[in-house]
Design a protein around this motif. Structure first.
Motif, mmCIF file in Angstrom:
data_model
loop_
_atom_site.group_PDB
_atom_site.id
_atom_site.type_symbol
_atom_site.label_atom_id
_atom_site.label_comp_id
_atom_site.label_asym_id
_atom_site.label_seq_id
_atom_site.Cartn_x
_atom_site.Cartn_y
_atom_site.Cartn_z
ATOM 1 N N LEU A 55 0.828 -1.211 0.000
ATOM 2 C CA LEU A 55 0.000 0.000 0.000
ATOM 3 C C LEU A 55 0.861 1.260 0.000
ATOM 4 C CD1 LEU A 55 -2.872 -0.907 2.497
ATOM 5 C CD2 LEU A 55 -3.015 -0.696 0.011
ATOM 6 N N ASP A 56 2.037 1.193 0.658
ATOM 7 C CA ASP A 56 2.910 2.360 0.737
ATOM 8 C C ASP A 56 3.448 2.747 -0.638
ATOM 9 O OD1 ASP A 56 2.585 2.693 3.459
ATOM 10 O OD2 ASP A 56 4.333 1.507 3.991
ATOM 11 N N THR A 57 3.983 1.766 -1.370
ATOM 12 C CA THR A 57 4.534 2.085 -2.688
ATOM 13 C C THR A 57 3.421 2.398 -3.696
ATOM 14 O OG1 THR A 57 4.685 -0.301 -3.178
ATOM 15 C CG2 THR A 57 6.660 0.791 -2.357
ATOM 16 N N TYR A 58 2.242 1.828 -3.471
ATOM 17 C CA TYR A 58 1.085 2.161 -4.320
ATOM 18 C C TYR A 58 0.744 3.645 -4.169
ATOM 19 C CZ TYR A 58 -3.491 1.530 -6.577
ATOM 20 O OH TYR A 58 -4.566 1.610 -7.432
ATOM 21 N N ALA A 93 0.913 9.244 -6.214
ATOM 22 C CA ALA A 93 1.246 10.647 -6.005
ATOM 23 C C ALA A 93 2.051 11.204 -7.169
ATOM 24 C CB ALA A 93 2.020 10.817 -4.699
ATOM 25 N N ASP A 94 2.960 10.399 -7.719
ATOM 26 C CA ASP A 94 3.769 10.822 -8.866
ATOM 27 C C ASP A 94 4.231 9.569 -9.604
ATOM 28 O OD1 ASP A 94 5.561 11.786 -10.716
ATOM 29 O OD2 ASP A 94 6.516 13.201 -9.344
ATOM 30 N N GLY A 109 2.751 -1.397 -10.321
ATOM 31 C CA GLY A 109 3.530 -0.598 -11.267
ATOM 32 C C GLY A 109 4.992 -0.518 -10.869
ATOM 33 N N SER A 110 5.479 -1.520 -10.142
ATOM 34 C CA SER A 110 6.852 -1.500 -9.623
ATOM 35 C C SER A 110 7.874 -1.521 -10.753
ATOM 36 C CB SER A 110 7.087 -2.700 -8.697
ATOM 37 O OG SER A 110 6.184 -2.694 -7.618
ATOM 38 N N ASP A 111 8.965 -0.793 -10.536
ATOM 39 C CA ASP A 111 10.056 -0.773 -11.506
ATOM 40 C C ASP A 111 11.093 -1.842 -11.199
ATOM 41 O OD1 ASP A 111 9.273 1.774 -12.985
ATOM 42 O OD2 ASP A 111 9.342 2.453 -10.900
ATOM 43 N N VAL A 112 11.083 -2.352 -9.967
ATOM 44 C CA VAL A 112 12.049 -3.373 -9.564
ATOM 45 C C VAL A 112 11.417 -4.270 -8.506
ATOM 46 C CG1 VAL A 112 13.041 -1.862 -7.792
ATOM 47 C CG2 VAL A 112 14.398 -3.773 -8.663
#
Length: 381
Positions: A254-257, A262-263, A318-321
């Protein structure tokens, strides 16, 4: 008469399908049964698990459940509703995945390529060793002087809403002061010193300014993202143009979401290790709970393993890594992730042979506690 014939036909069909499996069951030893029903061995030591037995039991469970549901559905409307709900639940989950997932950045996005091209070795909480405390400005400087490119830092929030740098929510381990950061104000936090030193714990703003001034890329490990911290992230990244210098990651999806919402340009990672919910140590040997709670946590861990290894969760975020523990990294994961436009990174490697394997064979960046001990890459003549 007809019911007797029907049941005879069902019994005959089951014997035809599973008769050989029943015969094999009689040959299993007590150790075979113990290994097969150990959830942890199912994931970490699958060669010790009798998959034929699990497959057989799964079929028995499915057939039995369908039979019971069919009988109940004939009599109870509620059961019919439950069956319909279960039928459409996978469709609903699939729709939710595509509706709420965050689109990934393109693989050729300049700032994304720049960050992961630059990062080979990073310092876990900086490069903390000898008289250099973890998560200190000195530890972040040591990352660069010892040949690393990225400093990982942990963010907590004080009672008055100021983001600060410390791994634990309580400062007793690093300062000797037994108090939660969430219950102290900024003045109290600034008065703290790392045990046996006169080195103060930095605020988030101080850590960012220090790394920017020394051209050190950063990984912000988040524990609990609120609106104020999101604002701070966006301000710092946009003010210093840090899109190619910062990665935000954490265990709580939830934090990285929230960060990505936000950006969307901010690079984010999905942090994970096997048995994170049911064990407290990286080797996954110390149970976090006991009894029924431990069993529930293990089942949830198996589900998390599926979501993490299949890359369903990082793709949804939508993680990049995928930022996985080094014990969970393999060339197969690297290949699968690359096919899904996702990088792979490892934490935390303190073994020289493992570090060479990650860097030179898999080409996977990693964090280590002491950047200075990482073997230097041999130059090709």
């Amino acid at each position: 008469m007809w019911s007797r014939t029907f049941y005879t036909m069902v019994a005959g069909t089951l014997l035809q399908l599973f008769g050989r499996d029943l015969l094999e069951l009689t040959k299993l030893t007590k150790d075979d049964l113990t290994d097969t029903f150990d959830i942890q061995k199912l994931v970490t030591q699958p060669h010790r698990v009798k998959m034929e037995l699990l497959t057989f039991l799964a079929w028995i469970l499915i057939v039995g459940l369908l039979y019971i549901l069919a009988l109940l559905a004939l009599k109870f409307t509620t059961i019919r509703v439950v069956i319909v709900t279960l039928t459409f639940l996978p469709i609903a989950l699939m729709l939710a995945f595509f509706i709420f997932r965050i689109p990934q950045l393109r693989p050729d996005e300049a700032h994304k390529v720049a960050f992961f091209t630059n990062w080979k070795v990073g310092g876990h909480r900086g490069s903390a060793h000898d008289d250099i405390p973890e998560n200190s400005l000195e530890a972040f400087s040591a990352v660069k002087t010892e040949g690393g490119q990225v400093a990982e830092m942990d963010i907590q929030i004080t009672q008055d809403g100021v983001p600060v740098i410390c791994h634990d929510s309580n400062t007793v381990r690093v300062t000797g002061v037994d108090k939660d950061i969430s219950s102290m104000n900024l003045t109290e936090f600034r008065d703290l010193r790392f045990t046996g030193t006169n080195i103060s714990l930095p605020t988030f703003e101080e850590a960012v300014a220090h790394c920017v001034a020394n051209n050190i890329s950063m990984i912000w490990d988040v524990k609990n993202v609120d609106e104020n911290l999101l604002k701070q992230f966006v301000i710092q990244i946009r003010t210093h143009n840090l899109y190619s210098k910062v990665l935000v990651s954490g265990f709580n999806p939830l934090d990285t979401y929230k960060v990505k919402m936000a950006d969307p340009k901010i690079l984010t990672g999905f942090t994970w290790r096997s048995w994170e919910l049911s064990t407290t140590d990286e080797a996954a040997t110390i149970p976090r709970f006991s009894g029924a709670l431990n069993a529930i946590a293990q089942v949830l861990d198996v589900i998390c393993f599926g979501l993490a290894r299949s890359l369903i969760m990082p793709k949804f975020l939508g993680s990049d890594v995928v930022f996985y523990h080094v014990n969970d990294i393999s060339k197969f994961l690297k290949s699968d992730a690359a096919a899904n436009n996702i990088y792979v990174a490892g934490w935390t490697s303190n073994n020289a042979a493992e570090q060479v394997w990650l860097r030179d064979y898999l080409n996977v960046p990693f964090l280590t506690d002491n950047v200075g001990t990482v073997p230097k890459k041999k130059k090709v003549m």
